[in-house]
Structure formats: C-alpha cells, structure tokens
Design an enzyme around this catalytic site. Sequence first.
Site, mmCIF file in Angstrom:
data_model
loop_
_atom_site.group_PDB
_atom_site.id
_atom_site.type_symbol
_atom_site.label_atom_id
_atom_site.label_comp_id
_atom_site.label_asym_id
_atom_site.label_seq_id
_atom_site.Cartn_x
_atom_site.Cartn_y
_atom_site.Cartn_z
ATOM 1 N N ASN A 285 48.346 16.015 -3.531
ATOM 2 C CA ASN A 285 49.729 16.487 -3.555
ATOM 3 C C ASN A 285 50.186 16.737 -2.109
ATOM 4 O OD1 ASN A 285 51.915 18.385 -3.504
ATOM 5 N ND2 ASN A 285 51.612 18.679 -5.692
ATOM 6 N N ASP B 152 53.248 17.745 -1.074
ATOM 7 C CA ASP B 152 54.469 18.563 -0.965
ATOM 8 C C ASP B 152 54.525 19.377 0.327
ATOM 9 O OD1 ASP B 152 55.016 17.713 -3.514
ATOM 10 O OD2 ASP B 152 54.645 19.649 -4.481
ATOM 11 N N HIS B 153 53.373 19.945 0.700
ATOM 12 C CA HIS B 153 53.455 20.918 1.797
ATOM 13 C C HIS B 153 53.431 20.283 3.189
ATOM 14 C CE1 HIS B 153 53.993 23.978 -1.022
ATOM 15 N NE2 HIS B 153 52.900 23.638 -1.680
ATOM 16 N N ARG C 202 61.549 22.578 10.465
ATOM 17 C CA ARG C 202 62.314 22.259 11.671
ATOM 18 C C ARG C 202 63.492 21.320 11.406
ATOM 19 N NH1 ARG C 202 59.974 23.674 16.728
ATOM 20 N NH2 ARG C 202 59.248 25.765 16.306
ATOM 21 N N HIS D 238 56.167 16.657 -5.917
ATOM 22 C CA HIS D 238 57.029 17.418 -6.827
ATOM 23 C C HIS D 238 58.426 17.476 -6.243
ATOM 24 C CE1 HIS D 238 57.567 21.504 -9.167
ATOM 25 N NE2 HIS D 238 58.510 20.639 -9.429
ATOM 26 N N ARG E 299 61.543 19.125 -6.460
ATOM 27 C CA ARG E 299 62.101 20.326 -7.094
ATOM 28 C C ARG E 299 63.617 20.280 -7.064
ATOM 29 N NH1 ARG E 299 57.892 24.655 -7.425
ATOM 30 N NH2 ARG E 299 59.575 25.905 -8.277
ATOM 31 N N ARG F 194 63.127 21.973 -1.888
ATOM 32 C CA ARG F 194 62.569 22.817 -0.811
ATOM 33 C C ARG F 194 61.487 22.096 -0.011
ATOM 34 N NH1 ARG F 194 59.350 27.272 -4.424
ATOM 35 N NH2 ARG F 194 61.388 27.415 -5.388
ATOM 36 N N HIS F 195 60.835 21.103 -0.611
ATOM 37 C CA HIS F 195 59.869 20.321 0.183
ATOM 38 C C HIS F 195 60.165 18.817 0.060
ATOM 39 C CE1 HIS F 195 57.797 20.728 -3.661
ATOM 40 N NE2 HIS F 195 57.327 21.931 -3.399
ATOM 41 N N GLU G 143 55.968 14.820 -10.070
ATOM 42 C CA GLU G 143 56.095 16.067 -10.839
ATOM 43 C C GLU G 143 57.565 16.423 -10.891
ATOM 44 O OE1 GLU G 143 53.883 19.256 -9.169
ATOM 45 O OE2 GLU G 143 51.996 18.211 -9.362
ATOM 46 N N THR H 70 55.662 28.899 -6.362
ATOM 47 C CA THR H 70 54.982 27.676 -6.777
ATOM 48 C C THR H 70 55.029 27.635 -8.298
ATOM 49 O OG1 THR H 70 52.891 26.440 -6.662
ATOM 50 C CG2 THR H 70 52.712 28.829 -6.760
ATOM 51 N N THR H 71 54.475 26.576 -8.900
ATOM 52 C CA THR H 71 54.503 26.460 -10.358
ATOM 53 C C THR H 71 53.569 27.502 -10.946
ATOM 54 O OG1 THR H 71 54.807 24.105 -9.966
ATOM 55 C CG2 THR H 71 54.424 24.774 -12.231
ATOM 56 N N GLU I 73 47.831 17.914 -18.206
ATOM 57 C CA GLU I 73 47.198 18.476 -17.011
ATOM 58 C C GLU I 73 47.034 19.970 -17.255
ATOM 59 O OE1 GLU I 73 48.414 17.135 -13.166
ATOM 60 O OE2 GLU I 73 47.811 18.999 -12.204
ATOM 61 N N HIS J 259 45.873 22.953 -9.670
ATOM 62 C CA HIS J 259 46.614 24.104 -9.150
ATOM 63 C C HIS J 259 45.648 25.127 -8.563
ATOM 64 C CE1 HIS J 259 50.556 25.973 -8.603
ATOM 65 N NE2 HIS J 259 49.819 27.045 -8.413
ATOM 66 N N GLY J 260 45.795 25.309 -7.264
ATOM 67 C CA GLY J 260 45.018 26.331 -6.569
ATOM 68 C C GLY J 260 43.591 25.943 -6.232
ATOM 69 N N GLY K 90 46.640 20.029 -3.673
ATOM 70 C CA GLY K 90 47.586 19.929 -2.563
ATOM 71 C C GLY K 90 47.448 21.017 -1.528
HETATM 72 N N1 PXP Z 1 49.269 20.045 -10.484
HETATM 73 C C1 PXP Z 1 50.533 20.469 -10.733
HETATM 74 C C2 PXP Z 1 51.150 20.079 -12.029
HETATM 75 C C3 PXP Z 1 51.237 21.237 -9.777
HETATM 76 O O1 PXP Z 1 52.491 21.644 -10.063
HETATM 77 C C4 PXP Z 1 50.631 21.520 -8.544
HETATM 78 C C5 PXP Z 1 51.391 22.280 -7.498
HETATM 79 O O2 PXP Z 1 52.515 21.578 -7.132
HETATM 80 C C6 PXP Z 1 49.339 21.028 -8.320
HETATM 81 C C7 PXP Z 1 48.660 20.334 -9.306
HETATM 82 C C8 PXP Z 1 48.628 21.253 -7.015
HETATM 83 O O3 PXP Z 1 48.448 22.606 -6.799
HETATM 84 P P1 PXP Z 1 47.970 23.093 -5.363
HETATM 85 O O4 PXP Z 1 49.034 22.705 -4.397
HETATM 86 O O5 PXP Z 1 47.840 24.572 -5.551
HETATM 87 O O6 PXP Z 1 46.664 22.409 -5.089
#
Ligand code: PXP
Length: 255
Positions: free
Chosen positions: A10, A12-13, A21, A46, A48, A52-53, A73, A103-104, A154, A193-194, A215
């Site tokens: 992922n 996103d970040h 910036r 993702h 959104r 935001r990202h 996503e 976050t989600t 998921e 996630h996480g 991510g």
């Molecule tokens: N899976 C889903 C469905 C998510 O929404 C996210 C966060 O965007 C992730 C996985 C990845 O989570 P993390 O960024 O905490 O690794």
Amino acid sequence: MSRHLRLGINIDHVATVRNARGGSYPDPVRAALLASQSGADGITAHLREDRRHIRDNDIARLCASLEIPLNLEMAATDEMLKIALRHRPHAVCIVPERREEQTTEGGLDAIGSHNHLAPFVRELSRAGIRVSLFIEPETHQLDAAISLGVPVVELHTGSYCDASGSEREVQLAKIVSAAAHAEKAGLECHAGHGLAFDTVGPIAAIPNIAELNIGHFLIGEAIFRGLESAIRHMRSLMDGARASALGPAVRGERQ
Ligand code: PXP
C-alpha cells in the site's frame, strides 16, 4: 491452502509525504514500480473521498504504468464507483470511510450495509473487477460477505496488531477461525492493517490466507533502511513463516 503468500504494498503514505509540500515529490508511482521490483505481488492504493493522500491522477498513472495488479481501495459511493468503472483496476476492496478518522478504523458492517453494498458488488463484478470486502474477522460479517457473493474478503488485522499478551492470542484465534471459515465457503482470504515485522509471522503462517496488504509500517521503515530492503525483509519474514507452517512434507523436502 496457499503456498505462495502474496504481498500487496500500500503506497498511500508516499502520497502523504508528497502532499505535505504540495508538489510532486516523492512520487507514489515511482514507489509502486520500485515495490514491484522488490518482491511485491500487487499494489494497493486508497482513493479517499477527501483525497488526503492518493489523488485521481495517481490512480490513472498507476493503471498506465503498473505491470502487477492494482487493488483500489474505495468507499461504496457513487463517485468512487464511477472512478473504478473508468479505470477498471484488477481488484477493488470496499472499505468503510469516515472523514474524521485517521485511518480505516474497523471493517465494513456487511450485515447492516447489505442493501447498500449489493449494487456496488454487482456493478464492479459485472465490469470484471474482482471485489473484496474489508471486514472484521467475525463469522457473522463473513456470512454477510458470502451472501453478497464476493469472491474475496480481507480480514482487518488492526485489533490483533494493537493487542498485546494474551489478548493478542485471542485476536489471532479470531483471524485463524475466520480464514478457515472463508476458505470453507470458497472465498479467497486476504488480511491487512497495522502489520509490521513483529506481527506479520503468525498471520503469514495461517495457511488459508492468500494475500497480505501492508503499507504504513513499510513506508515508515523505508526512511531508515530504504523501501526495497524493507519490502524484501517483510517478504522473507512472510515466506519463512508460511514455509514453517506448511511443514517439510508440503514444502517438498525429503523426510
Ligand atoms: N488493507 C486495507 C483494506 C486498508 O484499508 C489498509 C490501510 O489503508 C491496509 C490494508 C494497510 O494498512 P497499513 O497501512 O496499516 O499497513
């Protein structure tokens, strides 16, 4: 049961840092291409509602440049459905979205939102997009996902990652049992996630999980050791945990 556990990165970040910036650096598409050269099996982004990202143009550029599957996503909104149908990514993961969340924070309420979700699942599937629902590892949510006819779920690993000690074992057991239930119902099971280096092993060892999406931790770790090294290390932890869980006979080694 899957020998090869896929890793979706992922990105996103990377976009979060870029947007700090307001310019175009660092580019999430460049990160996606590097991830694909570093052992990723897919890229997740993702889009959104508040952008935001990841932004619309990132999705267009990812679709144009990636040679590995893109998992978009998105929330179940008409705006996002139009975007998905325009770009036709390999997969869409429907996630809950609240403007004020960082976050989600949890899985979808697939039971309470059944009637809202059904047309999104139908339209996306009709367009040939593989649909998954991001849900908590709970039997009643899985049953609702099964009744919606999605091919993939998921499982949200956030509670497992946030827990410690015996509570983490309780959360892990929920994921183990949900993954077995999903496989029995014929669903492909993903998780995420996480997840971080110290939490990925027990999840990667669950044989009915086919894909992990990771991510935030990896993008953070990239600051210290580089993205390629962070992804390769995650990949080796996942592969090691999966190989140990399957045992020597399944790994094809001599007894
Ligand atoms: N899976 C889903 C469905 C998510 O929404 C996210 C966060 O965007 C992730 C996985 C990845 O989570 P993390 O960024 O905490 O690794």
